[in-house]
Scaffold this motif. Sequence first.
Motif, PDB file in Angstrom:
ATOM      1  N   TYR A   1       0.801  -1.220   0.000  1.00  0.00           N
ATOM      2  CA  TYR A   1       0.000   0.000   0.000  1.00  0.00           C
ATOM      3  C   TYR A   1       0.839   1.277   0.000  1.00  0.00           C
ATOM      4  O   TYR A   1       0.384   2.323  -0.445  1.00  0.00           O
ATOM      5  N   VAL A   2       2.077   1.207   0.478  1.00  0.00           N
ATOM      6  CA  VAL A   2       2.922   2.399   0.495  1.00  0.00           C
ATOM      7  C   VAL A   2       3.200   2.860  -0.936  1.00  0.00           C
ATOM      8  O   VAL A   2       3.128   4.058  -1.239  1.00  0.00           O
ATOM      9  N   ASP A   3       3.495   1.902  -1.826  1.00  0.00           N
ATOM     10  CA  ASP A   3       3.696   2.252  -3.229  1.00  0.00           C
ATOM     11  C   ASP A   3       2.428   2.833  -3.838  1.00  0.00           C
ATOM     12  O   ASP A   3       2.477   3.761  -4.653  1.00  0.00           O
ATOM     13  N   THR A   4       1.295   2.273  -3.452  1.00  0.00           N
ATOM     14  CA  THR A   4       0.022   2.779  -3.959  1.00  0.00           C
ATOM     15  C   THR A   4      -0.230   4.200  -3.457  1.00  0.00           C
ATOM     16  O   THR A   4      -0.643   5.075  -4.225  1.00  0.00           O
ATOM     17  N   LEU A   5       0.033   4.451  -2.185  1.00  0.00           N
ATOM     18  CA  LEU A   5      -0.202   5.777  -1.614  1.00  0.00           C
ATOM     19  C   LEU A   5       0.691   6.853  -2.233  1.00  0.00           C
ATOM     20  O   LEU A   5       0.301   8.020  -2.291  1.00  0.00           O
ATOM     21  N   LYS A   6       1.883   6.461  -2.691  1.00  0.00           N
ATOM     22  CA  LYS A   6       2.769   7.427  -3.347  1.00  0.00           C
ATOM     23  C   LYS A   6       2.102   8.043  -4.574  1.00  0.00           C
ATOM     24  O   LYS A   6       2.406   9.172  -4.955  1.00  0.00           O
ATOM     25  N   LEU A   7       1.201   7.292  -5.181  1.00  0.00           N
ATOM     26  CA  LEU A   7       0.539   7.788  -6.388  1.00  0.00           C
ATOM     27  C   LEU A   7      -0.654   8.683  -6.085  1.00  0.00           C
ATOM     28  O   LEU A   7      -1.232   9.280  -6.991  1.00  0.00           O
ATOM     29  N   ALA A   8      -0.996   8.820  -4.815  1.00  0.00           N
ATOM     30  CA  ALA A   8      -2.065   9.746  -4.456  1.00  0.00           C
ATOM     31  C   ALA A   8      -1.636  11.191  -4.724  1.00  0.00           C
ATOM     32  O   ALA A   8      -2.457  12.029  -5.098  1.00  0.00           O
ATOM     33  N   VAL A   9      -0.341  11.457  -4.558  1.00  0.00           N
ATOM     34  CA  VAL A   9       0.165  12.821  -4.760  1.00  0.00           C
ATOM     35  C   VAL A   9      -0.010  13.276  -6.215  1.00  0.00           C
ATOM     36  O   VAL A   9      -0.669  14.289  -6.467  1.00  0.00           O
ATOM     37  N   PRO A  10       0.549  12.545  -7.200  1.00  0.00           N
ATOM     38  CA  PRO A  10       0.345  13.032  -8.569  1.00  0.00           C
ATOM     39  C   PRO A  10      -1.119  12.971  -9.002  1.00  0.00           C
ATOM     40  O   PRO A  10      -1.569  13.812  -9.777  1.00  0.00           O
ATOM     41  N   SER A  11      -1.869  12.022  -8.474  1.00  0.00           N
ATOM     42  CA  SER A  11      -3.278  11.933  -8.836  1.00  0.00           C
ATOM     43  C   SER A  11      -4.038  13.160  -8.352  1.00  0.00           C
ATOM     44  O   SER A  11      -4.853  13.736  -9.086  1.00  0.00           O
ATOM     45  N   LEU A  12      -3.774  13.579  -7.125  1.00  0.00           N
ATOM     46  CA  LEU A  12      -4.390  14.789  -6.592  1.00  0.00           C
ATOM     47  C   LEU A  12      -3.986  16.004  -7.420  1.00  0.00           C
ATOM     48  O   LEU A  12      -4.817  16.859  -7.755  1.00  0.00           O
TER      49      LEU A  12
END
Length: 175
Positions: A37-48
């Motif tokens: 999930y840490v790798d997944t959460l890293k993509l929340a930044v560019p998605s936002l």
Amino acid sequence: MAEVLKGLTCLLLLFAQKRGNVKHLVLFLHEAVLVQYVDTLKLAVPSLIYTLQNNLQYVAISNLPAATFQVTYQLKILTTALFSVLMLNRSLSRLQWASLLLLFTGVAIVQAQQAGGGGPRPLDQNPGAGLAAVVASCLSSGFAGVYFEKILKGSSGSVWLRNLQLGLFGTALGL
């Protein structure tokens, strides 16, 4: 809607990579999205940031003439280059820096002509707000693109998996 289509397309490509085996795909997605999930959460930044950028583009295009928006939006090339130098330690040649300076000069000339034109503009348009929105959109585009590239280079996940993760966050944020 674009995020949903991107997510479905990436899901189909991952399904093809797993040779049509649904069980392998589900296990792979569980491991890649939930367990790591840490790798997944890293993509929340560019998605936002991409979601913000899309909304800023609507503000910009509703407050600027279409041609002015298109020319000014080319500043995303400059911001992407600057973030690449700062975040990825890339170096640019003199010719590349000169080209970026020429691009910036061209955009500045278009903006100066727009400001000095004094021609009629629709009453509901605010060029200052439009310019601020397009500049913020360019900055966010450059940062998000370079940040996403940094994530891709620092992980073992495929582009399709990372885009699926982006699509999941983008859909949630867009809603």
